[in-house]
Design a protein around this motif. Structure first.
Motif, PDB file in Angstrom:
ATOM      1  N   LYS A 112      -2.312   1.720 -13.444  1.00  0.00           N
ATOM      2  CA  LYS A 112      -1.448   1.050 -12.015  1.00  0.00           C
ATOM      3  C   LYS A 112      -1.271   2.407 -11.093  1.00  0.00           C
ATOM      4  O   LYS A 112      -1.383   3.484 -11.507  1.00  0.00           O
ATOM      5  N   TRP A 113      -1.591   1.935  -9.657  1.00  0.00           N
ATOM      6  CA  TRP A 113      -1.587   3.123  -8.764  1.00  0.00           C
ATOM      7  C   TRP A 113      -0.211   2.858  -7.887  1.00  0.00           C
ATOM      8  O   TRP A 113       0.530   2.020  -7.671  1.00  0.00           O
ATOM      9  N   GLU A 142       4.267   0.291  -5.919  1.00  0.00           N
ATOM     10  CA  GLU A 142       3.013   0.139  -6.422  1.00  0.00           C
ATOM     11  C   GLU A 142       1.774  -0.029  -5.353  1.00  0.00           C
ATOM     12  O   GLU A 142       2.187  -0.928  -4.314  1.00  0.00           O
ATOM     13  N   CYS A 143       0.632   0.178  -5.580  1.00  0.00           N
ATOM     14  CA  CYS A 143      -0.492  -0.240  -4.577  1.00  0.00           C
ATOM     15  C   CYS A 143      -1.822  -0.264  -5.393  1.00  0.00           C
ATOM     16  O   CYS A 143      -1.663  -0.334  -6.566  1.00  0.00           O
ATOM     17  N   ASP A 144      -2.703  -0.369  -4.568  1.00  0.00           N
ATOM     18  CA  ASP A 144      -3.923  -0.502  -5.293  1.00  0.00           C
ATOM     19  C   ASP A 144      -4.610   0.753  -5.221  1.00  0.00           C
ATOM     20  O   ASP A 144      -4.119   1.752  -4.581  1.00  0.00           O
ATOM     21  N   GLU A 145      -5.842   1.096  -5.533  1.00  0.00           N
ATOM     22  CA  GLU A 145      -6.574   2.324  -5.710  1.00  0.00           C
ATOM     23  C   GLU A 145      -6.745   2.867  -4.205  1.00  0.00           C
ATOM     24  O   GLU A 145      -7.144   4.255  -3.958  1.00  0.00           O
ATOM     25  N   LYS A 169      -2.345   7.725  -9.681  1.00  0.00           N
ATOM     26  CA  LYS A 169      -2.508   6.725 -10.730  1.00  0.00           C
ATOM     27  C   LYS A 169      -1.696   6.969 -11.884  1.00  0.00           C
ATOM     28  O   LYS A 169      -1.396   8.035 -12.491  1.00  0.00           O
TER      29      LYS A 169
END
Length: 211
Positions: free
Chosen positions: A194-195, A205-208, A189
């Motif tokens: 942002k993850w 970049e990615c989601d959690e 994180k």
């Protein structure tokens, strides 16, 4: 047990006082109670990561073995809280595992429980995914869910201190492969909620969830 706790913690700090220790170090307390005389003994151990097993009933060991031979069976799902509850659950020491009771002066059946006596500022949890089965070592693929915010660790503590017991997720390390070889990536994180996923020299970049 407070004095014993303070003594062993101070002893550890005297030899390991550093930024790493003040950030990641905690202390567990192992309590053993004799089932005959009810006397208790305590053992304190420092830790920098809490290594917990996936509960045996949630391991999906048969499915993991079949998957190692290319068969895709569904795996049971468990939660990080299930793993922590199993880690801190009382176990019975009897028969060949019975230990000597200093009060009874002989080996006695007893109850043993591990709890967290001192919580670190940043908690690192390691899931034990490699287990021995049938003469071979198998990686457990059972999915483990976890909260992104507010992991409440108070249930697994001794109530000995006022350190943080609610933790928010800030990173995860992933292992792909087997005991004999594999690859590690990380999902972290960053600022602005942002993850980012880290894969060798590649960062994106990615989601959690890391996808």
């Amino acid at each position: 047990f407070q004095k014993q706790s303070d003594y062993w913690w101070a002893r550890h700090l005297a030899k390991n006082d550093s930024f790493i220790t003040s950030t990641f170090a905690g202390q567990t307390m192992s309590t053993r109670e004799c089932c005959s005389c009810k006397s208790r003994s305590y053992c304190f151990e420092p830790f920098y990561d809490l290594s917990v097993a996936i509960p045996s009933e949630r391991r999906g060991l048969g499915s993991s073995l079949r998957r190692s031979f290319g068969k895709k069976d569904p795996l049971p799902m468990t939660s990080l809280e299930d793993c922590l509850a199993s880690h801190t659950r009382s176990e019975t020491l009897s028969d060949t595992s019975a230990v000597h009771c200093s009060t009874c002066k002989k080996k006695r059946k007893s109850l043993k429980r591990i709890t967290i006596d001192r919580f670190p500022q940043i908690l690192v949890v390691h899931l034990k995914r490699f287990v021995a089965s049938g003469g071979r070592t198998v990686k457990l693929g059972a999915p483990v869910t976890y909260p992104l915010e507010g992991l409440d660790m108070s249930t697994y503590g001794t109530g000995n201190q006022d350190a943080p017991r609610l933790y928010d997720l800030v990173g995860r390390v992933n292992h792909f492969g087997s005991l004999h070889g594999g690859h590690y990536t990380a999902c972290v994180k960053g600022t602005g909620d942002k993850w980012y996923t880290f894969n060798d020299a590649h960062v994106e970049e990615c989601d959690e969830s890391g996808s």
